[in-house]
Scaffold this motif. Structure first.
Motif, PDB file in Angstrom:
ATOM      1  N   VAL A 141       1.891 -82.788  40.221  1.00 49.17           N
ATOM      2  CA  VAL A 141       0.504 -82.452  40.537  1.00 49.17           C
ATOM      3  C   VAL A 141       0.322 -80.936  40.591  1.00 49.17           C
ATOM      4  CG1 VAL A 141      -1.228 -82.563  42.373  1.00 49.17           C
ATOM      5  CG2 VAL A 141       0.006 -84.633  41.705  1.00 49.17           C
ATOM      6  N   SER A 142       1.330 -80.245  41.104  1.00 53.19           N
ATOM      7  CA  SER A 142       1.270 -78.780  41.171  1.00 53.19           C
ATOM      8  C   SER A 142       1.272 -78.159  39.778  1.00 53.19           C
ATOM      9  CB  SER A 142       2.463 -78.255  41.984  1.00 53.19           C
ATOM     10  OG  SER A 142       2.468 -76.836  42.003  1.00 53.19           O
ATOM     11  N   ASP A 143       2.116 -78.681  38.879  1.00 55.52           N
ATOM     12  CA  ASP A 143       2.138 -78.198  37.493  1.00 55.52           C
ATOM     13  C   ASP A 143       0.768 -78.343  36.852  1.00 55.52           C
ATOM     14  OD1 ASP A 143       4.879 -77.590  37.416  1.00 55.52           O
ATOM     15  OD2 ASP A 143       5.420 -79.617  36.788  1.00 55.52           O
ATOM     16  N   LEU A 144       0.181 -79.524  37.014  1.00 50.15           N
ATOM     17  CA  LEU A 144      -1.106 -79.810  36.380  1.00 50.15           C
ATOM     18  C   LEU A 144      -2.219 -78.955  36.976  1.00 50.15           C
ATOM     19  CD1 LEU A 144      -0.793 -83.691  36.176  1.00 50.15           C
ATOM     20  CD2 LEU A 144      -0.682 -82.079  34.258  1.00 50.15           C
ATOM     21  N   ALA A 145      -2.156 -78.734  38.287  1.00 48.90           N
ATOM     22  CA  ALA A 145      -3.182 -77.909  38.927  1.00 48.90           C
ATOM     23  C   ALA A 145      -3.094 -76.459  38.449  1.00 48.90           C
ATOM     24  CB  ALA A 145      -3.039 -77.979  40.445  1.00 48.90           C
ATOM     25  N   GLY A 146      -1.871 -75.955  38.287  1.00 48.47           N
ATOM     26  CA  GLY A 146      -1.705 -74.596  37.780  1.00 48.47           C
ATOM     27  C   GLY A 146      -2.245 -74.466  36.370  1.00 48.47           C
ATOM     28  N   ALA A 147      -1.959 -75.460  35.544  1.00 50.52           N
ATOM     29  CA  ALA A 147      -2.499 -75.450  34.190  1.00 50.52           C
ATOM     30  C   ALA A 147      -4.018 -75.543  34.207  1.00 50.52           C
ATOM     31  CB  ALA A 147      -1.909 -76.604  33.386  1.00 50.52           C
ATOM     32  N   ALA A 148      -4.561 -76.364  35.107  1.00 47.45           N
ATOM     33  CA  ALA A 148      -6.015 -76.562  35.178  1.00 47.45           C
ATOM     34  C   ALA A 148      -6.743 -75.269  35.505  1.00 47.45           C
ATOM     35  CB  ALA A 148      -6.349 -77.632  36.205  1.00 47.45           C
ATOM     36  N   ARG A 149      -6.167 -74.449  36.364  1.00 47.35           N
ATOM     37  CA  ARG A 149      -6.822 -73.183  36.708  1.00 47.35           C
ATOM     38  C   ARG A 149      -6.955 -72.282  35.478  1.00 47.35           C
ATOM     39  NH1 ARG A 149      -3.851 -74.049  41.539  1.00 47.35           N
ATOM     40  NH2 ARG A 149      -2.030 -72.924  40.747  1.00 47.35           N
ATOM     41  N   VAL A 150      -5.905 -72.235  34.676  1.00 48.17           N
ATOM     42  CA  VAL A 150      -5.949 -71.416  33.462  1.00 48.17           C
ATOM     43  C   VAL A 150      -6.899 -72.036  32.440  1.00 48.17           C
ATOM     44  CG1 VAL A 150      -4.581 -70.561  31.520  1.00 48.17           C
ATOM     45  CG2 VAL A 150      -3.646 -70.492  33.838  1.00 48.17           C
ATOM     46  N   ILE A 151      -6.828 -73.344  32.280  1.00 51.02           N
ATOM     47  CA  ILE A 151      -7.716 -74.035  31.338  1.00 51.02           C
ATOM     48  C   ILE A 151      -9.170 -73.783  31.696  1.00 51.02           C
ATOM     49  CG2 ILE A 151      -8.504 -76.326  30.592  1.00 51.02           C
ATOM     50  CD1 ILE A 151      -5.519 -77.207  30.819  1.00 51.02           C
ATOM     51  N   ASN A 152      -9.505 -73.916  32.970  1.00 51.05           N
ATOM     52  CA  ASN A 152     -10.893 -73.699  33.394  1.00 51.05           C
ATOM     53  C   ASN A 152     -11.341 -72.270  33.151  1.00 51.05           C
ATOM     54  OD1 ASN A 152     -11.717 -76.234  34.093  1.00 51.05           O
ATOM     55  ND2 ASN A 152     -11.381 -75.996  36.285  1.00 51.05           N
ATOM     56  N   SER A 153     -10.455 -71.328  33.386  1.00 49.78           N
ATOM     57  CA  SER A 153     -10.809 -69.925  33.153  1.00 49.78           C
ATOM     58  C   SER A 153     -11.110 -69.690  31.674  1.00 49.78           C
ATOM     59  CB  SER A 153      -9.662 -69.015  33.607  1.00 49.78           C
ATOM     60  OG  SER A 153      -9.945 -67.664  33.323  1.00 49.78           O
ATOM     61  N   LEU A 154     -10.274 -70.243  30.800  1.00 52.60           N
ATOM     62  CA  LEU A 154     -10.476 -70.062  29.360  1.00 52.60           C
ATOM     63  C   LEU A 154     -11.694 -70.831  28.870  1.00 52.60           C
ATOM     64  CD1 LEU A 154      -6.762 -70.245  28.136  1.00 52.60           C
ATOM     65  CD2 LEU A 154      -8.174 -68.199  28.436  1.00 52.60           C
ATOM     66  N   LEU A 155     -11.925 -72.033  29.414  1.00 54.58           N
ATOM     67  CA  LEU A 155     -13.122 -72.790  29.039  1.00 54.58           C
ATOM     68  C   LEU A 155     -14.384 -72.032  29.434  1.00 54.58           C
ATOM     69  CD1 LEU A 155     -12.194 -76.478  30.000  1.00 54.58           C
ATOM     70  CD2 LEU A 155     -12.582 -75.597  27.682  1.00 54.58           C
ATOM     71  N   ALA A 156     -14.369 -71.465  30.623  1.00 56.07           N
ATOM     72  CA  ALA A 156     -15.543 -70.737  31.108  1.00 56.07           C
ATOM     73  C   ALA A 156     -15.833 -69.528  30.231  1.00 56.07           C
ATOM     74  CB  ALA A 156     -15.331 -70.310  32.558  1.00 56.07           C
ATOM     75  N   GLU A 157     -14.776 -68.908  29.689  1.00 53.63           N
ATOM     76  CA  GLU A 157     -14.944 -67.747  28.812  1.00 53.63           C
ATOM     77  C   GLU A 157     -15.308 -68.146  27.391  1.00 53.63           C
ATOM     78  OE1 GLU A 157     -11.177 -65.862  28.893  1.00 53.63           O
ATOM     79  OE2 GLU A 157     -11.323 -65.211  30.987  1.00 53.63           O
ATOM     80  N   GLY A 158     -15.167 -69.431  27.077  1.00 58.16           N
ATOM     81  CA  GLY A 158     -15.389 -69.870  25.707  1.00 58.16           C
ATOM     82  C   GLY A 158     -14.240 -69.525  24.782  1.00 58.16           C
ATOM     83  N   SER A 159     -13.051 -69.256  25.358  1.00 57.26           N
ATOM     84  CA  SER A 159     -11.910 -68.817  24.556  1.00 57.26           C
ATOM     85  C   SER A 159     -10.825 -69.876  24.429  1.00 57.26           C
ATOM     86  CB  SER A 159     -11.319 -67.529  25.141  1.00 57.26           C
ATOM     87  OG  SER A 159     -10.973 -67.697  26.496  1.00 57.26           O
ATOM     88  N   LEU A 160     -11.174 -71.134  24.687  1.00 54.84           N
ATOM     89  CA  LEU A 160     -10.256 -72.246  24.470  1.00 54.84           C
ATOM     90  C   LEU A 160     -11.012 -73.290  23.665  1.00 54.84           C
ATOM     91  CD1 LEU A 160      -7.514 -73.567  24.968  1.00 54.84           C
ATOM     92  CD2 LEU A 160      -8.431 -74.495  27.110  1.00 54.84           C
ATOM     93  N   VAL A 161     -10.638 -73.437  22.405  1.00 59.11           N
ATOM     94  CA  VAL A 161     -11.409 -74.283  21.503  1.00 59.11           C
ATOM     95  C   VAL A 161     -10.487 -75.235  20.749  1.00 59.11           C
ATOM     96  CG1 VAL A 161     -13.228 -72.567  21.206  1.00 59.11           C
ATOM     97  CG2 VAL A 161     -11.276 -72.581  19.637  1.00 59.11           C
ATOM     98  N   SER A 162     -11.090 -76.244  20.133  1.00 57.52           N
ATOM     99  CA  SER A 162     -10.345 -77.168  19.294  1.00 57.52           C
ATOM    100  C   SER A 162     -11.239 -77.620  18.157  1.00 57.52           C
ATOM    101  CB  SER A 162      -9.869 -78.380  20.104  1.00 57.52           C
ATOM    102  OG  SER A 162     -10.974 -79.181  20.470  1.00 57.52           O
TER     103      SER A 162
END
Length: 330
Positions: free
Chosen positions: A278-299
């Motif tokens: 759960v800790s691994d996933l939460a750490g990843a989620a913080r980075v994912i959310n930051s990049l999503l908010a910036e519009g810099s994580l796309v697929s």
């Protein structure tokens, strides 16, 4: 709101096997436990691990009828009495359903443990978020927990055009790395748009030589999404202290030149995101959310299916004919 009948449409299996085992029908709306959140699904996606779980290739607890699907983006419908931080109407996401006994995301409603649920940044469309969640978390855990990637290091990604490869390019660049990747000719422009510094044709018979030219001091992190793991080619291209990430190739049995590994102080780092804490996933989620908010994580989305066509969605990914992610919406 949940209908009076308290049932929902869902895609599920009653036994493991091929995509033909997937049924779409009515199941009871699940009850949220004390620390759970009931979420109305707005978007999901098909991952290769979903195929492995459904087929039985990746053995995990699957209480039947078992709802398939890993990723979910949606809206909070209700919360258990012990939940804090989430309220009805909140836009949220998760990327760890459909495994270890947790029912999946391919349903109108899903129950998610509050410790595996994250707020969706304002303004992010569910159809933009769902395709990147699993791949980006995989990339984060591999680059951060396993590889300990540092700014200025060189990452080589075999298969940069796929879901995990594309996410790994973006996260590695966000961490200050230099990225070299091998791709099909059709994916070169896409990977360069994500920030790849050098793109090479994976069919080139001189690929190893060209990787050496692109990384003359050696590769610090080698990430092979193909699952072939040709260590006789890989190891001579590594820098001292390099890390090789292994997260694909369940049936692979490659030759390992041990001398070329230990004399470089190199490490083979294997992991499966399904085992992430759960800790691994939460750490990843913080980075994912930051990049999503910036519009810099796309697929790239290569195909979109309705929930009613869940079997076709699985077949599309299995076929290998779709370039981009397979999105599923209600």
């Amino acid at each position: 709101m949940v209908g009076a009948a308290q049932t929902m449409q869902a895609a599920f299996v009653r036994e493991l096997g091929g995509a033909e085992k997937i049924e779409v029908g009515r199941l009871p709306v699940p009850d949220a436990g004390p620390t759970d959140v009931l979420v109305r699904m707005e978007a999901s996606a098909v991952n290769h691990v979903d195929l492995f779980v459904r087929s039985g290739a990746y053995q995990t607890k699957t209480p039947f009828p078992f709802v398939i699907g890993r990723d979910l983006v949606g809206t909070v419908e209700a919360t258990g009495p012990g939940v804090v931080g989430f309220s009805p109407g909140d836009r949220v996401w998760t990327n760890s359903l459909g495994h270890a006994g947790r029912q999946g995301a391919f349903s109108e409603y899903a129950v998610v443990g509050a410790d595996r649920l994250y707020t969706l940044p304002d303004g992010v469309d569910p159809s933009d978020a769902a395709p990147v969640l699993h791949a980006a978390a995989t990339a984060h855990i591999g680059l951060v927990r396993e590889a300990g990637l540092q700014p200025g290091e060189t990452v080589f990604i075999a298969g940069g055009g796929g879901a995990v490869g594309s996410a790994t390019i973006q996260l590695a660049k966000a961490m200050g790395a230099r990225v070299v990747t091998s791709v099909s000719a059709d994916d070169g422009e896409w990977c360069r748009s994500l920030g790849a510094d050098v793109t090479l044709d994976y069919r080139d018979p001189d690929l190893a030589v060209k990787i050496g030219h692109a990384a003359p001091a050696g590769v610090d992190v080698w990430w092979d999404n193909s699952g072939h793991h040709d260590f006789e080619v890989t190891l001579p291209l590594l820098r001292q202290g390099a890390r090789v990430i292994i997260m694909a190739g369940m049936a692979a049995a490659p030759i390992l030149p041990v001398g070329a590994l230990y004399t470089r102080d190199a490490k083979l780092c294997g992991f499966a995101i399904s085992n992430a804490s759960v800790s691994d996933l939460a750490g990843a989620a913080r980075v994912i959310n930051s990049l999503l908010a910036e519009g810099s994580l796309v697929s790239r989305v290569g195909a979109t299916f309705r929930l009613a066509d869940a079997a076709k969605a699985h077949e599309a990914l299995e076929s290998g004919d779709v370039r981009g992610r397979v999105l599923v919406v209600p």
